[in-house]
Design a protein around this motif. Structure first.
Motif, short mmCIF file in Angstrom:
data_model
loop_
_atom_site.label_atom_id
_atom_site.label_comp_id
_atom_site.label_asym_id
_atom_site.label_seq_id
_atom_site.Cartn_x
_atom_site.Cartn_y
_atom_site.Cartn_z
N ALA A 96 8.05 9.40 10.98
CA ALA A 96 7.84 10.84 11.47
C ALA A 96 6.69 10.89 11.40
N MET A 97 7.08 11.74 9.71
CA MET A 97 5.81 12.95 9.62
C MET A 97 4.73 12.33 8.71
N ALA A 98 4.55 10.69 8.53
CA ALA A 98 3.48 10.66 7.56
C ALA A 98 1.99 10.54 8.82
N PRO A 99 2.48 9.66 10.52
CA PRO A 99 1.48 10.01 10.82
C PRO A 99 0.81 11.35 11.70
N ASN B 47 -10.38 12.34 0.61
CA ASN B 47 -10.77 10.43 0.35
C ASN B 47 -8.98 10.12 0.44
N ALA B 48 -7.96 10.64 0.76
CA ALA B 48 -6.75 10.20 1.64
C ALA B 48 -6.89 10.18 2.62
N GLN B 49 -7.96 10.64 3.33
CA GLN B 49 -7.82 10.54 5.25
C GLN B 49 -9.47 9.16 5.27
N GLN B 50 -9.83 9.38 3.68
CA GLN B 50 -11.31 7.67 4.00
C GLN B 50 -10.60 6.45 3.70
N VAL B 51 -9.56 6.31 2.69
CA VAL B 51 -8.69 4.88 3.06
C VAL B 51 -7.32 4.89 3.87
N SER B 52 -7.75 5.99 4.30
CA SER B 52 -6.35 5.11 5.18
C SER B 52 -6.94 4.18 6.57
N GLY B 53 -5.39 3.84 7.55
CA GLY B 53 -6.39 3.05 8.03
C GLY B 53 -6.12 1.39 7.89
N VAL B 54 -6.37 1.20 6.91
CA VAL B 54 -5.92 -0.13 6.37
C VAL B 54 -4.87 -1.41 5.52
N LYS B 55 -4.23 -2.40 6.06
CA LYS B 55 -2.85 -2.86 6.66
C LYS B 55 -2.89 -2.64 5.12
N VAL C 3 -3.74 10.32 -4.21
CA VAL C 3 -3.71 9.69 -3.02
C VAL C 3 -3.25 8.64 -2.61
N ALA C 4 -2.39 7.63 -3.71
CA ALA C 4 -2.04 6.50 -3.50
C ALA C 4 -0.09 7.13 -3.34
N GLY C 5 -0.12 7.91 -3.44
CA GLY C 5 1.55 8.30 -2.73
C GLY C 5 1.39 8.66 -1.19
N ILE C 6 -0.14 9.62 -1.28
CA ILE C 6 0.47 10.30 0.13
C ILE C 6 0.02 8.83 1.26
N VAL C 7 -0.92 7.13 1.25
CA VAL C 7 -1.04 6.78 2.04
C VAL C 7 0.22 4.90 1.56
N LYS C 8 0.79 5.80 1.07
CA LYS C 8 2.61 4.45 0.53
C LYS C 8 3.65 5.66 1.44
N ASP D 117 4.78 5.77 4.08
CA ASP D 117 5.18 5.45 5.06
C ASP D 117 6.37 4.00 4.72
N ASP D 118 5.78 3.16 3.05
CA ASP D 118 6.41 2.01 3.00
C ASP D 118 7.53 2.39 2.63
N ALA D 119 7.05 4.09 1.45
CA ALA D 119 8.73 4.51 1.14
C ALA D 119 10.18 4.97 2.45
N GLY D 120 9.56 5.81 3.24
CA GLY D 120 9.76 5.90 4.37
C GLY D 120 10.70 4.68 4.83
N LEU D 121 10.59 3.33 4.73
CA LEU D 121 11.23 2.86 5.62
C LEU D 121 12.13 1.93 4.53
N TYR D 122 11.62 1.72 3.69
CA TYR D 122 12.64 1.17 2.55
C TYR D 122 14.04 3.03 2.81
N LEU D 123 13.44 3.62 2.75
CA LEU D 123 14.56 4.58 2.32
C LEU D 123 15.87 4.56 3.94
N SER D 124 14.99 4.46 5.20
CA SER D 124 15.10 3.97 6.16
C SER D 124 16.38 2.71 6.23
N ARG D 125 16.06 2.26 5.67
CA ARG D 125 16.98 0.93 5.16
C ARG D 125 18.29 0.33 4.66
N ARG D 126 18.25 1.37 3.84
CA ARG D 126 19.14 2.17 2.44
C ARG D 126 20.73 2.07 3.87
#
Length: 301
Positions: free
Chosen positions: A220-223, A41-49, A190-195, A197-206
């Motif tokens: 770097a790890m998310a993809p 399911n993590a693979q199925q719901v990946s690749g959307v906006k 699944v929700a945690g996995i697909v988000k 990258d957002d968590a990484g972006l948030y931390l990188s700007r802290r």
């Protein structure tokens, strides 16, 4: 009066204790399917906006609840009146999972141009603001819910086997409890996995070098994690589907189990997984060949 009340309370405590024990046993037995369900399911719901990721996960989660709402009463009815039907239905579901795995591989490696065109269309749909993203996501959600139905059926069937012979109330409580636990657990993860990258972006700007380094590491790890889940999801189709087929044939299932026990824990586990995967690949290829032949005959007619 007091004695009757105490006896009633004792009966209730006994039932709750039985439900707790049986739920733990069923959860342990279905843990492997849970891992496969998560990967698929993590693979199925990946690749959307990014802004559509959680709505897609929620849509599939709702579909999973509907699947469980169908499967739990059906499992109770079949277990009560048609117990002989459980294995054939599981075999059909297992063959379908193997077929989906083979179809996915065939589409990727034997129809590379078509697969590339599909990928390009999907990327265009994600990037183009004018595209109706919800409409473009419907087939992805539909496929995820369909796959969830097969894996949910496996989970419910394993649980039903665990509670067979128990009172109806106990069976119902354990089945509903496992259905809710597995659905919330899988789609929460699944929700945690697909988000990620957002968590990484948030931390990188802290502020702070440590938070920024952690954020960059997550980005770097998310993809790579999603690619790994895609591979694991495809493998899970063969492992779960093949496992269903192997255990659906008692002679084969008992032989594999006996060999696994004699070979030792590690070798036996890896060997039984290899057998399941091999059976899944062969079965999926046979079903895929039959489906393709039927398509050609249908087109000719």
């Amino acid at each position: 009066m007091a004695t009757s009340l105490l006896l009633l309370l004792d009966d209730i405590a006994t039932v709750l204790d039985d439900v707790s024990i049986l739920t733990k046993v069923a959860a342990k037995k279905t843990a492997g399917v849970l891992g496969d369900d998560l990967a698929l399911n993590a693979q199925q719901v990946s690749g959307v906006k990014a802004e559509r990721e959680l709505p897609v996960v929620w849509a599939v989660c709702k579909g999973s609840f509907v699947n469980k709402a169908i499967l739990v009463p059906a499992a109770l009815a079949i277990g009560t009146w048609l117990p002989w039907l459980v294995t054939p239905l599981l075999m059909i579901g297992g063959a379908f999972l193997c077929f989906e795995g083979c179809e996915k591989l065939a589409h990727k490696f034997l129809h590379k141009e078509e697969h590339a065109a599909d990928t390009a269309r999907h990327e265009h749909a994600v990037a183009d603001e004018a595209v109706d993203v919800v409409a473009a996501e419907k087939s992805k959600i539909k496929g995820a819910v369909r796959t969830d139905f097969i894996l949910s059926a496996e989970i419910i069937a394993i649980t039903l086997g665990t509670v067979q012979g128990q009172p109806f109330t106990t069976q119902l409580t354990v089945l509903v409890g496992i259905a809710l636990l597995m659905t919330v657990g899988v789609y929460g993860l699944v929700a945690g996995i697909v988000k990620l990258d957002d968590a990484g972006l948030y931390l990188s700007r802290r502020e702070g070098a440590g938070a920024q380094a952690l954020g960059r590491g997550i980005l770097a790890m998310a993809p790579w994690l999603m690619k790994a889940l895609s591979i694991a999801g495809t493998a899970a189709m063969f492992l779960v589907g093949g496992g269903i087929l192997v255990h659906g044939v008692p002679v084969l299932g008992h032989a594999v189990e006996a060999w696994a026990v004699s070979a030792g824990s590690l070798v036996g586990s890896l060997g039984s997984m290899g057998v399941n995967a091999g059976v899944g690949i062969v079965a999926g290829a046979i079903v895929l060949a039959g489906v393709e032949l039927a398509k050609k005959l249908f087109k000719k007619s």
